[in-house]
Scaffold this active site. Structure first.
Site, short mmCIF file in Angstrom:
data_model
loop_
_atom_site.label_atom_id
_atom_site.label_comp_id
_atom_site.label_asym_id
_atom_site.label_seq_id
_atom_site.Cartn_x
_atom_site.Cartn_y
_atom_site.Cartn_z
CB CYS A 32 -0.95 0.01 1.19
SG CYS A 32 -0.10 -0.07 2.80
N GLY B 293 -0.08 5.12 1.38
CA GLY B 293 -1.50 5.11 1.67
C GLY B 293 -2.41 6.03 0.88
CG LEU C 27 6.79 -7.13 3.48
CD1 LEU C 27 7.66 -8.02 2.60
CD2 LEU C 27 6.47 -7.84 4.79
CB SER C 28 8.14 -0.23 3.79
OG SER C 28 8.69 1.00 4.22
CB CYS D 243 14.01 3.14 -14.52
SG CYS D 243 14.67 1.91 -13.38
#
Length: 396
Positions: free
Chosen positions: A181, A184, A203-204, A366
């Site tokens: 997410c 948020g 997971l952060s 990228c």
């Protein structure tokens, strides 16, 4: 320089220039030891200047790693625009070399929960203050959606989230799960605009704490929650969701775990529910780039579009929409790099010059890979089994 050291340097020089001559699709100039070498036909578009030679063994083990580290260390300088230079080289990426056997540990890291959490945190837990320097106000760290030529980065991120939420066909009272997410913004918008409840997992640690703070400040504790949770623990959560979304997260799952990822989504998504997967994709299956995996996204793997569709079909996920936003991500990255360059001194103060050079190389490389179609960005909209209640015509 001592005679032996000088002879070694000369041997490296003698292989460096011939190696670079392969990249002759566009003309450029190479400077080394006060000598200039022209590669390709026509007026040089940029100059690559080497302060130190690079050995053939390093270039053959991983061209991207050898050249990337040289740029980070300042022993390789670009006279000209970094993005344009990388666009030139990466358009000829089929001429790069990678020794997969020698780089096995780097290219194929453990997919265990503990290791993947460590890998994710190594990137996303660099600090919220760092990401605030060059992301937009929404703190969206994924591809924007540019509806007009002059659309700003902020508006593109707002429009991207709005576009995703429309595709999800949300209705008041539904429960939306966001896997990966971030900070948020998507869930906050969903709660405000559609009256849904939202659950986010990440997971952060940094993202988790920032999202918690956002929920408290905006008084959304009854509608929103965020959990520090691995997607593999979703089946044990005891919940069912009407909608599931995942933006830029499956790239961290790793080839070999895609089946489990989709099974976990399937286990918590109600029959007929919608699942939107927004992810960087590739035409074919490959283990990834050595430089990116060593310095930017440890363990990161880009899924191919076809393998995701194949595995999803095996699980009775019906595909009702596939869309490429590849050029949108190119523009997003160029916007991020522009912001980054404006705050570069602050980044150097936070970290150091080598980190700043690493990050600008990442952003520009990228952007170039998206421009050249080496990687793509797809949004796939699935239904969990058949859903005959959706509108017959496009609703977004």
């Amino acid at each position: 320089m001592k005679p032996e050291a000088e002879r070694k340097a000369m041997r490296k020089e003698n292989v460096l220039i011939p190696f670079l001559k392969k990249f002759d699709q566009y003309p450029f100039c190479v400077k080394f030891r006060q000598e200039e070498y022209r590669i390709g036909d026509g007026e040089p578009k940029f100059t690559v200047s080497f302060k130190e030679p690079i050995s053939l063994s390093d270039l053959m083990a991983s061209t991207s790693l050898a050249l990337g580290e040289a740029y980070m260390d300042g022993s390789l300088e670009i006279e000209g625009d970094l993005y344009d230079t990388l666009n030139h080289f990466l358009s000829q990426m089929n001429k790069f070399s990678t020794d997969k056997l020698a780089l096995k540990k780097l290219l194929f890291s453990s997919r265990s929960k503990g290791n993947q959490k460590k890998e994710v945190q190594s990137h996303y837990d660099l600090g919220n203050d760092f990401y605030r320097l060059w992301l937009d106000e929404t703190m969206s760290y994924s591809c924007g959606y540019f509806q007009e030529e002059n659309t700003s980065l902020l508006q593109a991120q707002i429009d991207k989230v709005d576009y995703i939420l429309k595709k999800l066909h949300l209705e008041e009272g539904m429960h939306l799960l966001d896997i990966g997410c971030g900070w948020g913004f998507l869930l906050t918008e969903a709660v405000r605009k559609y009256g849904v409840r939202g659950t986010g997992i990440t997971l952060s640690q940094e993202q988790y704490e920032a999202f918690q703070d956002r929920i408290r400040k905006e008084g959304l504790e009854r509608q929103l929650e965020v959990k520090l949770l691995d997607y593999r623990d979703l089946p044990e959560c005891g919940r069912q969701f009407d909608r599931v979304v995942s933006v830029g997260m499956v790239e961290h799952v790793g080839r070999g775990n895609y089946e489990e990822f989709l099974d976990c989504v399937k286990s918590v998504l109600k029959p007929g529910g919608l699942f939107l997967l927004h992810f960087i994709s590739a035409l074919t299956e490959h283990p990834g780039d050595a430089w990116i995996k060593k310095y930017i996204f440890p363990g990161g793997v880009i899924p191919s579009l076809r393998e995701i569709l194949y595995l999803a079909g095996d699980r009775r996920f019906y595909t009702i929409g596939v869309e490429s936003l590849r050029r949108h991500y190119n523009r997003t990255l160029l916007c991020w790099n522009r912001n980054f360059q404006e705050r570069r001194k602050e980044v150097v103060n936070m970290f150091d010059e080598r980190f700043a050079r690493m990050w600008e190389l990442y952003l520009c490389a990228c952007a170039a890979t998206f421009m050249n179609g080496i990687i793509d960005l797809h949004q796939i909209l699935f239904t969990n089994g058949g859903n005959n209640e959706l509108p017959l015509t496009k609703w977004y």
